[in-house]
Write an enzyme that holds these catalytic residues in place. Structure first.
Site, PDB file in Angstrom:
ATOM      1  N   SER A 136      -7.822 -33.523  43.025  1.00  0.00           N
ATOM      2  CA  SER A 136      -8.045 -33.761  41.569  1.00  0.00           C
ATOM      3  C   SER A 136      -9.378 -33.049  41.142  1.00  0.00           C
ATOM      4  CB  SER A 136      -8.344 -35.340  41.322  1.00  0.00           C
ATOM      5  OG  SER A 136      -9.519 -35.746  42.151  1.00  0.00           O
ATOM      6  N   PHE A 137     -10.361 -32.894  42.053  1.00  0.00           N
ATOM      7  CA  PHE A 137     -11.393 -31.908  41.965  1.00  0.00           C
ATOM      8  C   PHE A 137     -11.047 -30.468  41.889  1.00  0.00           C
ATOM      9  CE2 PHE A 137     -13.191 -35.794  43.812  1.00  0.00           C
ATOM     10  CZ  PHE A 137     -14.263 -36.109  42.782  1.00  0.00           C
ATOM     11  N   GLY A 138      -9.975 -29.892  42.523  1.00  0.00           N
ATOM     12  CA  GLY A 138      -9.725 -28.417  42.410  1.00  0.00           C
ATOM     13  C   GLY A 138      -8.770 -28.273  43.607  1.00  0.00           C
ATOM     14  N   VAL A 140      -8.179 -24.943  46.792  1.00  0.00           N
ATOM     15  CA  VAL A 140      -8.739 -24.007  47.572  1.00  0.00           C
ATOM     16  C   VAL A 140      -7.685 -23.051  47.886  1.00  0.00           C
ATOM     17  CG1 VAL A 140      -9.891 -23.435  49.752  1.00  0.00           C
ATOM     18  CG2 VAL A 140     -10.189 -25.654  48.437  1.00  0.00           C
ATOM     19  N   LYS A 154     -12.573 -21.591  46.520  1.00  0.00           N
ATOM     20  CA  LYS A 154     -12.609 -23.243  46.055  1.00  0.00           C
ATOM     21  C   LYS A 154     -12.704 -23.250  44.451  1.00  0.00           C
ATOM     22  CE  LYS A 154     -14.939 -27.680  46.127  1.00  0.00           C
ATOM     23  NZ  LYS A 154     -15.955 -28.604  46.829  1.00  0.00           N
ATOM     24  N   ASP A 249     -18.703 -38.095  51.487  1.00  0.00           N
ATOM     25  CA  ASP A 249     -17.549 -37.657  51.871  1.00  0.00           C
ATOM     26  C   ASP A 249     -17.151 -37.155  53.016  1.00  0.00           C
ATOM     27  OD1 ASP A 249     -15.067 -38.103  50.617  1.00  0.00           O
ATOM     28  OD2 ASP A 249     -14.945 -36.230  49.500  1.00  0.00           O
TER      29      ASP A 249
END
Length: 444
Positions: A136-138, A140, A154, A249
């Site tokens: 959901s953040f991006g 790579v 990224k 994380d």
């Protein structure tokens, strides 16, 4: 007046003409007056001794002093120039080495930004064939820079409300954090259209691949080395970095492996900078404080983040590596979790939960002891109570002891003494017992 040999009338503001009788004096000084004619210049009045009166002129002695002063200044300048010149020539080689070293440091610390067009060229316009992972953040992507450097790009999802905070947080950490077990940032790209971080490429991908792809397996020795690498990275963030950092994380997908299977911790998008070595917690400014299954219980209760939360995540990661079971596996429901499942089998029935691929190097007593010690440590780190968890410095020390005692190439019927205190179940909690058992039942 012929008997007068010396007369000094300088600096008296005299006016008018010079009398003839005065002119007969052998040594006469009428300088710095306002007389209408100059002093005589005959043989009796040598210019070296007689200072003539000129309405706007300067005395000969003043000129001489100034000339001598100028010569002295020039002489001093020349001497200084020669001295510094000799020193500069003598140290020229060292100066060049210093400049080269300084340039290398700047290249590592100050990451020049890369243009959006260069990223498009490096990743074939972010083609799906170059996609390594996404969330959901991006996403790579792998790619090649213009100089041939292989990189991982990224690209943050700008539609995510926290994308700008994540980008700033990761840049702030990676700008100064330096450790062999941290992913190294090469450069960044930041425009109104894209936020991207460019990292060194790791040929063996993430630890997640080695845990869950059937074509990838690792033995106990490799697992132990990876566990130590990750522990060293987190220990550095907690104790030895420019400021104490809580990663928030720690999970398999954020552990990257290079060609020699050395582990590198990555993804600092939701990490938190804290005061150096402080016991105080800090409230997160980003809603997500980690990934489901790896988040410390106290985060959900009070939203406070601390280094002990990273220890919990590391403990879950270690248990996951040993069992090859995700903490979000469908089998874990209700009161059953990865931690409680392993705890029920520990230590007599660890063979029921351990990943069988870890026994490829042989089921020796040393292998058994290593597995039990690692499970013991994983359970301790993932305790519900933050106070019951060790620090990451303690974890690194314990892992070093485990590694020193583990020798998978030696088959011995002699039981090795435990390298850390046994953990026993006491009222549902894992505690440290001072006495180590001399014998343990083997199920291997």
């Amino acid at each position: 007046m012929n008997e007068l040999y010396w007369l000094d009338l300088s600096n008296n503001k005299l006016t008018g003409q010079i009398p003839e009788c005065v002119k007969q004096i052998s040594y006469l000084d009428l300088s710095n007056n306002e007389l209408e004619e100059a002093a005589p210049t005959g043989k009796k009045h040598s210019t070296a001794l007689v200072k003539v009166a000129i309405p706007t002129g300067k005395s000969h002695s003043t000129v001489v002093i100034k000339v001598l002063g100028a010569v002295a200044v020039v002489a001093v300048f020349i001497v200084c120039f020669l001295v510094f010149g000799v020193l500069w020539i003598r140290n020229l080689h060292n100066r060049e080495e210093f400049k080269q070293t300084f340039r290398k440091i700047l290249q590592k610390v100050e990451h020049p930004r890369i243009a959006h067009e260069e990223l498009l060229a490096a990743t074939n316009r972010f083609h799906n064939s170059n996609l390594l992972s996404t969330n959901s953040f991006g996403s790579v992507y792998k790619g090649f820079l213009a100089d041939g450097t292989r990189v991982a790009v990224k690209v943050l999802n700008l539609m995510h409300e926290q994308s700008h905070k994540i980008f700033r947080a990761e840049c702030k950490v990676l700008q100064k954090a330096r450790h062999r077990n941290l992913a190294r940032i090469i450069t960044t790209c930041s425009t109104i259209h894209i936020k991207a971080l460019i990292f060194e490429y790791f040929s063996n991908g993430s630890l997640e691949k080695y845990l869950y792809q059937s074509s990838c397996r690792m033995g106990l020795r490799t697992l132990l080395n990876i566990a130590i690498d990750v522990a060293h990275a987190v220990e550095y963030l907690h104790y030895d970095c420019f400021v104490q950092i809580v990663h928030c994380d720690i999970k398999p997908s954020n552990v990257l492996l290079d060609e020699s299977m050395t582990a590198h911790l990555s993804d600092f998008g939701i990490s938190r900078l804290m005061g150096r070595i402080t016991a105080n917690s800090v409230t997160s400014t980003i809603d997500l404080k980690g990934s489901v299954g790896y988040i410390a219980p106290e985060y959900g209760l009070n939203g406070m983040m601390s280094p002990r939360g990273d220890v919990f995540s590391y403990g879950i990661l270690l248990l996951e590596m040993l069992t090859r079971r995700r903490p979000t596996d469908d089998m874990f429901d209700g009161d059953l979790s990865l931690h409680s499942w392993v705890k029920r089998a520990f230590p007599e029935r660890v063979a029921e939960v351990v990943d069988t691929s870890l026994l490829m190097e042989g089921a020796s007593k040393e292998t058994e002891e290593c597995l039990i010690s690692l499970m013991r440590l994983g359970l301790l780190c993932s305790s519900d109570s933050p106070e019951a968890r060790p620090t990451m410095r303690d974890v690194s020390s314990l892992l070093k002891n485990i590694q020193q005692d583990f020798n998978p190439d030696t088959s011995s019927s002699i039981k090795l003494k435990p390298t850390i205190s046994n953990l026993v179940c006491d009222r549902g909690a894992i505690t440290i017992c001072e006495e180590a058992s001399d014998t343990q039942s083997s199920t291997f």
